[in-house]
Design an enzyme around this catalytic site. Structure first.
Site, mmCIF file in Angstrom:
data_model
loop_
_atom_site.group_PDB
_atom_site.id
_atom_site.type_symbol
_atom_site.label_atom_id
_atom_site.label_comp_id
_atom_site.label_asym_id
_atom_site.label_seq_id
_atom_site.Cartn_x
_atom_site.Cartn_y
_atom_site.Cartn_z
ATOM 1 N NE ARG A 1 17.981 -21.970 -9.179
ATOM 2 C CZ ARG A 1 19.386 -22.094 -9.071
ATOM 3 N NH1 ARG A 1 19.887 -22.982 -7.975
ATOM 4 N NH2 ARG A 1 20.270 -21.303 -9.506
ATOM 5 C CD GLU B 1 16.155 -20.367 -1.690
ATOM 6 O OE1 GLU B 1 16.261 -21.782 -1.709
ATOM 7 O OE2 GLU B 1 17.007 -19.934 -2.121
ATOM 8 C CG HIS C 1 20.133 -21.533 -1.554
ATOM 9 N ND1 HIS C 1 19.198 -21.164 -2.481
ATOM 10 C CD2 HIS C 1 21.211 -22.115 -2.481
ATOM 11 C CE1 HIS C 1 19.465 -21.375 -3.643
ATOM 12 N NE2 HIS C 1 20.811 -21.720 -3.737
#
Length: 320
Positions: free
Chosen positions: A238, A267, A286
């Site tokens: 994270r 993000e 990601h």
């Protein structure tokens, strides 16, 4: 039984089938759902599935038909689990679908940092090798993984998978977990150390813990100062675990050697995010979790969670 998927595109952009879920009810899939449309689109859903679309307390209170919320991911902070619990609505997640995919991504980042394979290949394509006076060249020091110390912060399923790969590379493995009981069950070849000691001793630090109020920005200026100037930081967990401004400062001043990140605190990141231009910082969008095999497992596991709920034996419930 109406099933609504609020943001299905990242899980399945069209290369997989929703069949395992579709068999369980009338399925409506939205590629993306902005916050202002969550209530409207989920209004008739008894079962609502989400990946990153936020299901807030306000939304839960307005969704009269809602009986179940399924998160198409492992992390579930995008759902107000307390509000769901108050209404007796179970919230489930999928905890194991991407374990191996994420562990492999750690070493994709680490091998990139130690061998710079893509950059050397780009140099060859640009004519560097053809113009070279010698039979070979390299623009960065090339580093063996064997013998390096890998510190793993968070020794759950993914952390343990990373340890197995590291041991196969003949690395020395250090581990820390916020649950001290983990120390009693370490596999052979893994040494338990306290958190600050891990940062100080490791040639590579890899983060594998959920984001909580207690560990937010745990990788701060003080801990970065503990690291070796030759050390690398990897984060596939994270983004909020890292003080990103402090990391950019450490990279730009050579305080640590490099970072490989698959996650950021925002993000997608804004164009002026300090890590996008930081020295020796390699960021992927990601996608460590997103191999086709992992996404297929995710869809099947989400279907299994729904089926278990419908038969009165809910599984992977995070709020009861």
């Amino acid at each position: 039984m109406k099933i609504v998927i609020l943001d299905g595109y990242t899980v399945n952009p069209g290369d997989l089938s929703w069949g395992p879920i579709q068999q369980l009810g009338e399925l409506v899939v939205y590629d993306r759902t902005p916050a202002e449309l969550v209530v409207q689109r989920a209004a008739e859903g008894e079962i609502v599935l989400t990946n990153k679309a936020v299901v807030s307390r306000s939304a839960i209170e307005q969704l009269a038909c809602l009986r179940y919320i399924g998160v198409l991911a492992t992390g579930y902070n995008i759902v107000d689990v307390e509000a769901a619990r108050e209404r007796g609505i179970p919230v489930t997640n999928v905890p194991t679908y991407a374990t191996q995919s994420v562990a492999e991504a750690v070493f994709a980042h680490l091998l990139n940092l130690t061998h710079h394979t893509a950059e050397h290949a780009q140099g060859v394509r640009a004519g560097r090798w053809s113009a070279c006076e010698d039979f070979c060249y390299w623009d960065w020091p090339l580093i063996d993984l064997a013998g390096l110390s890998l510190g793993i912060v968070g020794f759950g399923r993914i952390g343990q998978a990373v340890a197995r790969i590291a041991l196969a590379f003949q690395m020395q493995v250090l581990a820390y977990d916020s649950n001290p009981e983990v120390q009693k069950h370490l596999p052979a070849g893994v040494q338990w150390v306290e958190l600050d000691e891990l940062f100080a001793q490791s040639d590579v630090v890899s983060l594998h813990c959920p984001l909580t109020a207690q560990n937010e920005r745990m990788v701060n200026a003080r801990r970065l100062a503990l690291m070796k100037p030759t050390a690398f930081l990897i984060n596939t967990s994270r983004g909020g675990l890292i003080d990103e401004a402090a990391l950019a400062e450490a990279l730009n001043h050579g305080q640590i050697a490099g970072a490989g990140l698959d996650v950021l605190s925002i993000e997608p990141p804004p164009p002026d995010h300090p890590l996008l231009s930081a020295r020796n910082c390699y960021i992927t969008p990601h996608q460590a979790w997103a191999t086709k095999a992992a996404r297929q497992r995710l869809i099947q596991a989400a279907a299994d969670n729904i089926r278990a709920f419908l038969t009165g034996k809910p599984q992977n419930v995070v709020n009861f």
